[in-house]
Design a protein around this motif. Structure first.
Motif, PDB file in Angstrom:
ATOM      1  N   GLU A  30       0.836  -1.213   0.000  1.00 53.52           N
ATOM      2  CA  GLU A  30       0.000   0.000   0.000  1.00 53.52           C
ATOM      3  C   GLU A  30       0.864   1.254   0.000  1.00 53.52           C
ATOM      4  OE1 GLU A  30      -1.711   2.798   3.220  1.00 53.52           O
ATOM      5  OE2 GLU A  30      -2.291   0.727   3.649  1.00 53.52           O
ATOM      6  N   HIS A  31       1.901   1.274   0.828  1.00 49.12           N
ATOM      7  CA  HIS A  31       2.810   2.423   0.865  1.00 49.12           C
ATOM      8  C   HIS A  31       3.562   2.580  -0.456  1.00 49.12           C
ATOM      9  CE1 HIS A  31       3.156   3.822   5.227  1.00 49.12           C
ATOM     10  NE2 HIS A  31       2.152   2.963   5.209  1.00 49.12           N
ATOM     11  N   LEU A  32       3.992   1.467  -1.039  1.00 47.37           N
ATOM     12  CA  LEU A  32       4.778   1.522  -2.271  1.00 47.37           C
ATOM     13  C   LEU A  32       3.939   1.918  -3.486  1.00 47.37           C
ATOM     14  CD1 LEU A  32       6.912  -1.634  -1.592  1.00 47.37           C
ATOM     15  CD2 LEU A  32       7.842   0.641  -2.057  1.00 47.37           C
ATOM     16  N   PHE A  33       2.636   1.756  -3.390  1.00 53.94           N
ATOM     17  CA  PHE A  33       1.744   2.019  -4.516  1.00 53.94           C
ATOM     18  C   PHE A  33       1.922   3.437  -5.045  1.00 53.94           C
ATOM     19  CE2 PHE A  33      -2.397   2.652  -6.598  1.00 53.94           C
ATOM     20  CZ  PHE A  33      -2.574   1.438  -7.231  1.00 53.94           C
ATOM     21  N   THR A  34       2.104   4.393  -4.167  1.00 55.26           N
ATOM     22  CA  THR A  34       2.245   5.791  -4.596  1.00 55.26           C
ATOM     23  C   THR A  34       3.705   6.237  -4.663  1.00 55.26           C
ATOM     24  OG1 THR A  34       1.987   6.545  -2.312  1.00 55.26           O
ATOM     25  CG2 THR A  34      -0.002   6.411  -3.645  1.00 55.26           C
ATOM     26  N   VAL A  35       4.647   5.346  -4.378  1.00 55.52           N
ATOM     27  CA  VAL A  35       6.063   5.718  -4.309  1.00 55.52           C
ATOM     28  C   VAL A  35       6.913   5.016  -5.353  1.00 55.52           C
ATOM     29  CG1 VAL A  35       8.119   5.667  -2.839  1.00 55.52           C
ATOM     30  CG2 VAL A  35       5.898   6.274  -1.851  1.00 55.52           C
ATOM     31  N   SER A  36       6.675   3.740  -5.569  1.00 56.67           N
ATOM     32  CA  SER A  36       7.544   2.963  -6.447  1.00 56.67           C
ATOM     33  C   SER A  36       7.473   3.448  -7.891  1.00 56.67           C
ATOM     34  CB  SER A  36       7.143   1.489  -6.406  1.00 56.67           C
ATOM     35  OG  SER A  36       7.842   0.741  -7.384  1.00 56.67           O
ATOM     36  N   PRO A  37       8.602   3.427  -8.591  1.00 62.10           N
ATOM     37  CA  PRO A  37       8.558   3.634 -10.042  1.00 62.10           C
ATOM     38  C   PRO A  37       7.733   2.528 -10.706  1.00 62.10           C
ATOM     39  CG  PRO A  37      10.802   3.841  -9.217  1.00 62.10           C
ATOM     40  CD  PRO A  37       9.989   3.278  -8.098  1.00 62.10           C
ATOM     41  N   THR A  38       7.358   2.763 -11.948  1.00 63.95           N
ATOM     42  CA  THR A  38       6.628   1.770 -12.737  1.00 63.95           C
ATOM     43  C   THR A  38       7.464   1.408 -13.964  1.00 63.95           C
ATOM     44  OG1 THR A  38       5.483   3.439 -14.044  1.00 63.95           O
ATOM     45  CG2 THR A  38       4.430   2.747 -11.994  1.00 63.95           C
ATOM     46  N   THR A  39       7.028   0.385 -14.675  1.00 65.50           N
ATOM     47  CA  THR A  39       7.808  -0.046 -15.843  1.00 65.50           C
ATOM     48  C   THR A  39       7.878   1.035 -16.912  1.00 65.50           C
ATOM     49  OG1 THR A  39       5.807  -1.102 -16.720  1.00 65.50           O
ATOM     50  CG2 THR A  39       7.343  -2.493 -15.473  1.00 65.50           C
ATOM     51  N   SER A  40       6.871   1.913 -16.975  1.00 65.15           N
ATOM     52  CA  SER A  40       6.900   2.978 -17.978  1.00 65.15           C
ATOM     53  C   SER A  40       7.705   4.191 -17.511  1.00 65.15           C
ATOM     54  CB  SER A  40       5.476   3.421 -18.319  1.00 65.15           C
ATOM     55  OG  SER A  40       4.870   4.053 -17.202  1.00 65.15           O
ATOM     56  N   ALA A  41       7.975   4.265 -16.206  1.00 69.30           N
ATOM     57  CA  ALA A  41       8.766   5.374 -15.654  1.00 69.30           C
ATOM     58  C   ALA A  41       9.736   4.805 -14.623  1.00 69.30           C
ATOM     59  CB  ALA A  41       7.853   6.420 -15.025  1.00 69.30           C
ATOM     60  N   PRO A  42      10.697   3.977 -15.057  1.00 69.61           N
ATOM     61  CA  PRO A  42      11.548   3.230 -14.116  1.00 69.61           C
ATOM     62  C   PRO A  42      12.487   4.101 -13.299  1.00 69.61           C
ATOM     63  CG  PRO A  42      12.339   2.961 -16.358  1.00 69.61           C
ATOM     64  CD  PRO A  42      11.026   3.660 -16.464  1.00 69.61           C
ATOM     65  N   ASP A  43      12.713   5.322 -13.712  1.00 68.41           N
ATOM     66  CA  ASP A  43      13.648   6.185 -12.990  1.00 68.41           C
ATOM     67  C   ASP A  43      12.951   7.219 -12.117  1.00 68.41           C
ATOM     68  OD1 ASP A  43      15.839   4.934 -14.239  1.00 68.41           O
ATOM     69  OD2 ASP A  43      15.586   6.208 -16.012  1.00 68.41           O
TER      70      ASP A  43
END
Length: 459
Positions: free
Chosen positions: A50-63
């Motif tokens: 849940e915490h990472l949902f709004t923090v982690s990069p995604t495959t389309s924006a890995p950086d």
């Protein structure tokens, strides 16, 4: 309201309404919270995701750390929380700044992206591990009090056995373990999208289909874990807590299985109205016995299914030295409910008060925030229930309440007592100085009732 299910299993609901706010409420619900942490090393990871949902990069924006925040926050209003996780689900919710279709589409696309394409980059994971552990450390004292309470009044229920607030594996879980749970949970058949506000339901439904219709979960669909249920035979007659920083409260609880949902909207409205009527009648009766008590000192709360059971909680907060009186008062009042019931005049007053309350809630309907209504709607849909607004309840109460006389109302009380298991619980620091707290509580309770059927049970 428009609701449906996509071919991939995703549920949606769109509720158009006029409100006093500029935007709409948007909620995404993921079924399976702490209950899904079934494998070794997963304790607390649903909360971490849940915490990472709004923090982690995604495959389309890995950086890009905080990819969700960069796109989503400019389109939505700040809030104390964007997500919550409990034993059975995780919810993400926000209020948009406008009713623009383009803005809503952008947010739906963002939710779709983060629901399937988080990368769990190590620096993001490590940052949120620390954040989750800090949050849990702050909440642990209150969580422990609540866990002990649930273990006493509903042993075996999810809140008792799932260790939902146990984040022991958060510091050490591998990214592979976190990702595996993410892919088991974040699947279209586990997701519900709810939109509430001044929108065109057909247009919003088309956006949901466009953004989510082609999504398929990773791997085979997992078998959903069965929810544990409370075990009536394990509910002891009496329990206590003597925590030195704890509260002072006497409680009588009545725990029973969650009854089946009435199949009709009318039946659901009547069950809700009867609960409201019972709460008001009990509170009025206690107020008559303690007319000078401050607000919130005593009351009745009815919980339906939050932890997988139906619970009546009668409480009386007391000052130092007043514990025995509070125990006696609750014992006498609950004995009256299960045996003689309330008078016709008391029920009539409760009916009037509920109608007045519904009239007030009806006047305030337009000021209920869209996102709060979205939360209520998601819970109702997940439980197979209708979300019945105050004005509809008011109309039904006006026609139905005159048919509920003293005999019918008191019969309802007796059926509740027959369906559940009662328990007396007292929490007070001074109980640490009492040689046998259980015996003292039993003596105070039994001394207040003349009817032998109301004495504290022996086993």
């Amino acid at each position: 309201m428009v609701q449906g299910r996509l071919d991939n299993g995703l549920r949606y609901a769109v509720l158009p309404r006029e409100a006093s706010e500029p935007g709409v409420g948007l909620l995404v619900r993921i079924e399976g919270g702490f209950i899904a942490e079934q494998r070794p090393g997963e304790r607390g990871l649903a909360h971490l995701i849940e915490h990472l949902f709004t923090v982690s990069p995604t495959t389309s924006a890995p950086d890009e750390l905080r990819h969700f925040a960069r796109i989503g926050l400019p389109l939505s209003f700040p809030a104390p929380s964007v997500g919550t996780t409990n034993w059975r689900e995780t919810n993400y919710f926000l209020s948009t700044r406008t009713t623009s279709t383009a803005d809503l589409d952008t947010l739906l696309a963002l939710f779709r992206e983060t629901a399937s394409d988080l990368t769990f980059r190590p620096d993001a994971v490590d940052e949120q591990r620390a954040d989750v552990m800090r949050e849990m450390a702050e909440r642990r004292p209150g969580n422990e009090v609540n866990a002990r309470y649930l273990a006493a009044v509903a042993p075996g229920s999810p809140g008792d056995v799932l260790e939902g607030q146990n984040s022991d594996d958060v510091p050490t879980a591998s990214i592979e373990t976190i990702r595996a749970l993410y892919h088991r949970l974040y699947r279209p058949e586990n997701m519900m999208v709810v939109v509430v506000g001044e929108v065109d339901p057909a247009q919003v439904t088309a956006l949901i289909r466009q953004r989510f219709g082609g999504w398929q979960g990773v791997g085979p669909a997992p078998v959903r874990a069965a929810a544990p249920t409370f075990q009536p035979s394990r509910i002891a007659p009496v329990s206590h807590s003597d925590a030195q920083q704890g509260r002072r409260v006497a409680m009588v609880t009545l725990t029973m299985p969650t009854p089946p949902t009435p199949p009709t909207r009318r039946g659901q409205a009547e069950r809700l109205l009867m609960d409201m009527l019972a709460v008001r009648a009990f509170n009025n009766a206690l107020h008559a016995a303690q007319p000078d008590a401050p607000p919130g000192k005593f009351g009745l709360f009815i919980e339906n299914g939050e932890y997988g059971h139906r619970l009546f909680l009668f409480w009386d907060h007391f000052e130092p030295g007043e514990g025995r009186r509070a125990i006696a008062g609750l014992s006498a009042m609950t004995c009256r409910l299960r045996t003689r019931g309330l008078t016709a005049q008391e029920w009539a007053a409760a009916r009037r008060d509920v109608v007045i309350d519904l009239e007030q809630r009806t006047r305030e309907m337009g000021r209920v925030p869209n996102v709060e209504l979205a939360k209520d709607l998601s819970h109702a849909l997940a439980d197979g229930q209708e979300l019945i607004p105050p004005d509809e309840l008011l109309r039904h109460a006006s026609a139905w309440f005159p048919t509920i006389g003293r005999q019918e109302a008191n019969g309802w009380w007796r059926r509740q007592w027959r369906a559940g298991v009662d328990h007396m619980r007292v929490e007070a620091p001074e109980l640490a100085q009492v040689p046998d707290p259980g015996a003292a509580i039993r003596a105070a309770a039994d001394g207040a009732v003349a009817d032998a059927s109301c004495t504290v049970r022996r086993s």
